[in-house]
Scaffold this motif. Structure first.
Motif, PDB file in Angstrom:
ATOM      1  N   VAL A 401       0.871  -1.177   0.000  1.00 33.11           N
ATOM      2  CA  VAL A 401       0.000   0.000   0.000  1.00 33.11           C
ATOM      3  C   VAL A 401       0.908   1.227   0.000  1.00 33.11           C
ATOM      4  O   VAL A 401       1.900   1.283   0.732  1.00 33.11           O
ATOM      5  CB  VAL A 401      -0.944   0.008   1.218  1.00 33.11           C
ATOM      6  N   TYR A 402       0.557   2.213  -0.842  1.00 34.30           N
ATOM      7  CA  TYR A 402       1.385   3.398  -0.991  1.00 34.30           C
ATOM      8  C   TYR A 402       0.664   4.622  -0.421  1.00 34.30           C
ATOM      9  O   TYR A 402      -0.493   4.880  -0.750  1.00 34.30           O
ATOM     10  CB  TYR A 402       1.706   3.649  -2.471  1.00 34.30           C
ATOM     11  N   GLN A 403       1.375   5.359   0.429  1.00 32.62           N
ATOM     12  CA  GLN A 403       0.872   6.629   0.929  1.00 32.62           C
ATOM     13  C   GLN A 403       1.387   7.723   0.007  1.00 32.62           C
ATOM     14  O   GLN A 403       2.598   7.840  -0.227  1.00 32.62           O
ATOM     15  CB  GLN A 403       1.352   6.871   2.353  1.00 32.62           C
ATOM     16  N   CYS A 404       0.488   8.538  -0.543  1.00 30.64           N
ATOM     17  CA  CYS A 404       0.861   9.530  -1.545  1.00 30.64           C
ATOM     18  C   CYS A 404       0.529  10.940  -1.065  1.00 30.64           C
ATOM     19  O   CYS A 404      -0.533  11.164  -0.470  1.00 30.64           O
ATOM     20  CB  CYS A 404       0.130   9.259  -2.864  1.00 30.64           C
ATOM     21  N   GLN A 405       1.411  11.860  -1.345  1.00 32.61           N
ATOM     22  CA  GLN A 405       1.194  13.268  -1.045  1.00 32.61           C
ATOM     23  C   GLN A 405       0.790  13.984  -2.328  1.00 32.61           C
ATOM     24  O   GLN A 405       1.359  13.727  -3.406  1.00 32.61           O
ATOM     25  CB  GLN A 405       2.468  13.896  -0.470  1.00 32.61           C
ATOM     26  N   PHE A 416       4.092   0.800   2.422  1.00 32.87           N
ATOM     27  CA  PHE A 416       3.810  -0.224   3.425  1.00 32.87           C
ATOM     28  C   PHE A 416       3.840  -1.591   2.742  1.00 32.87           C
ATOM     29  O   PHE A 416       3.165  -1.797   1.732  1.00 32.87           O
ATOM     30  CB  PHE A 416       2.429  -0.017   4.057  1.00 32.87           C
ATOM     31  N   SER A 417       4.601  -2.507   3.295  1.00 29.85           N
ATOM     32  CA  SER A 417       4.685  -3.861   2.741  1.00 29.85           C
ATOM     33  C   SER A 417       3.941  -4.826   3.645  1.00 29.85           C
ATOM     34  O   SER A 417       4.129  -4.828   4.868  1.00 29.85           O
ATOM     35  CB  SER A 417       6.148  -4.295   2.607  1.00 29.85           C
ATOM     36  N   THR A 423       0.127 -11.332  -2.508  1.00 32.93           N
ATOM     37  CA  THR A 423      -1.232 -11.007  -2.069  1.00 32.93           C
ATOM     38  C   THR A 423      -1.725  -9.768  -2.809  1.00 32.93           C
ATOM     39  O   THR A 423      -1.111  -8.706  -2.724  1.00 32.93           O
ATOM     40  CB  THR A 423      -1.283 -10.757  -0.556  1.00 32.93           C
ATOM     41  N   THR A 424      -2.825  -9.915  -3.521  1.00 33.37           N
ATOM     42  CA  THR A 424      -3.419  -8.803  -4.251  1.00 33.37           C
ATOM     43  C   THR A 424      -4.361  -8.039  -3.336  1.00 33.37           C
ATOM     44  O   THR A 424      -5.390  -8.573  -2.901  1.00 33.37           O
ATOM     45  CB  THR A 424      -4.195  -9.307  -5.480  1.00 33.37           C
ATOM     46  N   TRP A 425      -4.024  -6.793  -3.033  1.00 35.74           N
ATOM     47  CA  TRP A 425      -4.880  -5.936  -2.219  1.00 35.74           C
ATOM     48  C   TRP A 425      -5.814  -5.205  -3.174  1.00 35.74           C
ATOM     49  O   TRP A 425      -5.434  -4.261  -3.840  1.00 35.74           O
ATOM     50  CB  TRP A 425      -4.046  -4.992  -1.362  1.00 35.74           C
ATOM     51  N   THR A 426      -7.045  -5.712  -3.242  1.00 37.49           N
ATOM     52  CA  THR A 426      -7.991  -5.324  -4.276  1.00 37.49           C
ATOM     53  C   THR A 426      -8.666  -4.000  -4.007  1.00 37.49           C
ATOM     54  O   THR A 426      -8.901  -3.210  -4.920  1.00 37.49           O
ATOM     55  CB  THR A 426      -9.083  -6.411  -4.396  1.00 37.49           C
ATOM     56  N   PHE A 427      -9.018  -3.742  -2.747  1.00 39.51           N
ATOM     57  CA  PHE A 427      -9.758  -2.535  -2.374  1.00 39.51           C
ATOM     58  C   PHE A 427      -8.986  -1.750  -1.317  1.00 39.51           C
ATOM     59  O   PHE A 427      -8.279  -2.343  -0.499  1.00 39.51           O
ATOM     60  CB  PHE A 427     -11.134  -2.883  -1.795  1.00 39.51           C
TER      61      PHE A 427
END
Length: 608
Positions: A401-405, A416-417, A423-427
């Protein structure tokens, strides 16, 4: 240090929690109104674990057995069935429930079957006085754990209790409220009527003396026993021709304009109470190789962004409310899979992905530059993105998951790993409960897992089937955050998430019916209701009370969804499930629903 004295508040709270975990929402509300309007505000409430009442009773039965197996000097004595707390003879369910005839027997069987989904993994154990006497084989969706255990209490009423490891107890022989006797105060009688086949053995005892010294007893309003039928207020529109609807979208602050889109079309519909709905076709790619890949209204409802894909390039056209093209954005060299407007302002994040690489690009509609600023490039696919505030967004991919500014462009500030790159994080959904309390929740459809990277929380196997939809709300009345997850296991679950204690608590398990997967679900704008849809059915629940659906709608049997196994699935959002695509959206006022079902769009008017 001695334990504090047990009070009625402790007992009432345990019963209240048990009713909630059993799915008996109406009974829990009745107890709450008569006892305490805010049970979760009691000082000991945060320390009570799930299934506390059942656990406490089981331990009490074990202590009872230990006490009866010793004499006064502490010497062991035989413990026989006559010493059981509930007596030696189990109550047979047949003696309590004797159907009056074949019709009633069929109804009882139907009620029982409706509570157990064939997709559930169930193992049944027999129990006497709280002690397990047999254990059936255990099988889970991954083959290494028991997801659901049904325990039959032989010293109880003979009914089986389904225990869901995610926090749900369900009495499978529970009679519906419609079959109970309701007095003038709205209270449900706890005894069965003679019409249900039980012969009265003795006259009922006289009522106890009143306990209220002052004030008066107020009857509790209960929900209707039968869900309201929404068919009279529903209009079916044929919007897709030979295609089928994959997206429905209401115009912000306007319950008269709704967009329907599919792979080859996009049309804008103007609804009127005095005339037939008028469609304005924006894209018709049925005779071309043009694919509609994303649609999104800007926050003011003045512009609709429609992304199309043709000749290996993605483009975005802006339309006004009348269906006129007013702007054309720069093209990108891959398919545009997501259009995400900020909740306020003019910023639009464009997600473009292929099998190898993804780009996140920022468009500021107030500046309307000649080209996109330099995009943020990410290896692999981006499946979903969610804004949180005006300057931050989160995106999910395989394993991360990527935190973007967001400022003049969009760029990653933190990665974040999950520790599992496959594992596919779909939503992903974000919510904020205050200036210093925000959360991002990701869900993996295939593994049915939740991951909150912002708080280092993880829950695996939240469902027994693939997760098909995810909704997150901030709600300080009950819990800082409320999560709703829809699944192919025929259920929608509502969760309370407490980031301080790092707990997921399943407060409601809403069952659609046997072999009726929940393909999509969403909260109403005010959070009061939760709507979910399957292939040809729509259900609406009270999100706080849970229990039975308040209202339902079913596609008329004469209507054909015109879908085959080769038609579009949820693959555009990263899943590989062969489930039909469904779309569901509320208007801004929460008074209408647009349900994309096959080649049609149902407009459900809840005001009727």
């Amino acid at each position: 240090m001695s334990h504090p004295d047990l009070t009625s508040h402790h007992v009432n709270y345990l019963i209240w929690r048990y009713l909630q975990e059993s799915g008996l929402g109406d009974a829990a509300v009745m107890l709450q109104r008569a006892w305490n309007h805010d049970p979760q505000g009691l000082p000991f409430a945060p320390y009570i674990r799930t299934h506390a009442l059942v656990s406490l009773v089981q331990k009490g039965l074990q202590y009872h057995e230990l006490e009866k197996s010793l004499d006064k000097e502490g010497n062991p004595v035989p413990f026989t069935p006559s010493s059981y707390f509930f007596g030696p003879q189990p109550l047979e369910s047949e003696s309590l429930r004797t159907p009056a005839g074949p019709a009633e027997a069929a109804a009882v069987g139907a009620d029982h079957a409706a509570l157990v989904s064939p997709t559930s993994r169930v193992a049944r154990d027999a129990a006497i006085n709280g002690h397990l006497t047999a254990e059936a084989g255990k099988k889970s969706r991954k083959g290494d754990r028991s997801d659901v255990v049904a325990v039959t209490a032989a010293n109880g009423d003979g009914s089986s209790m389904e225990i869901d490891t995610n926090g749900i107890y369900k009495d499978q022989d529970e009679s519906p409220v419609a079959d109970a006797t309701i007095d003038n105060d709205g209270d449900v009688s706890m005894t069965r009527s003679e019409s249900q086949g039980q012969e009265p053995t003795a006259p009922p005892p006289p009522p106890p003396p009143p306990t209220l010294a002052t004030g008066h007893s107020v009857g509790v309003q209960i929900s209707p026993a039968k869900a309201a039928d929404l068919s009279p207020g529903t209009a079916l529109l044929d919007v897709a021709g030979n295609d089928h609807v994959t997206r429905t979208l209401w115009r912000p602050q306007d319950p008269t304009v709704v967009v329907a889109a599919g792979d080859t079309f996009c049309s804008l519909w103007k609804l009127s109470s005095s005339s037939q709905p008028v469609p304005e076709k924006l894209v018709d790619g049925s005779g071309e190789d043009t694919c509609v890949s994303a649609v999104a209204w800007d926050p003011t409802g003045q512009k609709l962004a429609v992304a199309t894909y043709n000749d290996m390039r993605g483009s975005i056209t802006m339309y006004d409310v009348h269906g006129h093209a007013v702007d054309l954005l720069p093209e990108v060299p891959r398919m545009i899979t997501g259009l995400h407007w900020a909740e306020s302002g003019s910023h639009l994040v464009v997600v473009a992905s292929d099998s190898r690489v993804s780009e996140l690009a920022l468009w500021d509609d107030s500046l309307r530059p000649d080209m996109f600023p330099a995009p943020q490039v990410i290896d692999g696919s981006i499946y979903d993105l969610s804004w949180i505030g005006p300057n931050q967004a989160y995106a999910c991919s395989d394993g991360s998951v990527y935190q973007c500014q967001v400022d003049s462009s969009i760029h990653i500030t933190r990665t974040f790993s999950s520790g599992a790159p496959d594992t596919t994080w779909t939503f992903i959904r974000c919510a904020s409960a205050g200036p210093s309390s925000s959360m991002a929740v990701a869900a993996s459809s295939f593994t049915a897992s939740f991951w909150i990277p912002t708080h280092d929380m993880r829950l695996d196997d939240a469902h027994q089937g693939d997760i098909t939809a995810l909704e997150l709300r901030a709600d300080s009345r009950q819990s800082p955050f409320v999560l709703a997850s829809s699944s192919a296991d025929d259920t929608v679950k509502i969760w309370h998430i407490d980031p301080e204690s790092k707990r997921f608590e399943c407060i409601h398990r809403l069952f659609l019916g046997p072999s009726i997967p929940a393909l999509v679900g969403c909260f109403s704008p005010d959070g009061y209701a939760l709507a979910a849809a399957s292939k040809d059915r729509l259900y609406i629940w009270n999100a706080e009370r849970g229990g039975s659906a308040m209202a339902t709608w079913a596609l008329p049997s004469s209507e054909d969804a015109k879908e085959g196994p080769d038609q579009a699935i949820n693959g555009h959002n990263g899943t590989a499930d062969s489930l039909p695509d469904r779309s569901l959206s509320w208007d801004t006022n929460g008074k209408k629903l647009a349900f994309g079902v096959g080649h049609q769009m149902a407009i459900v008017n809840l005001q009727r």
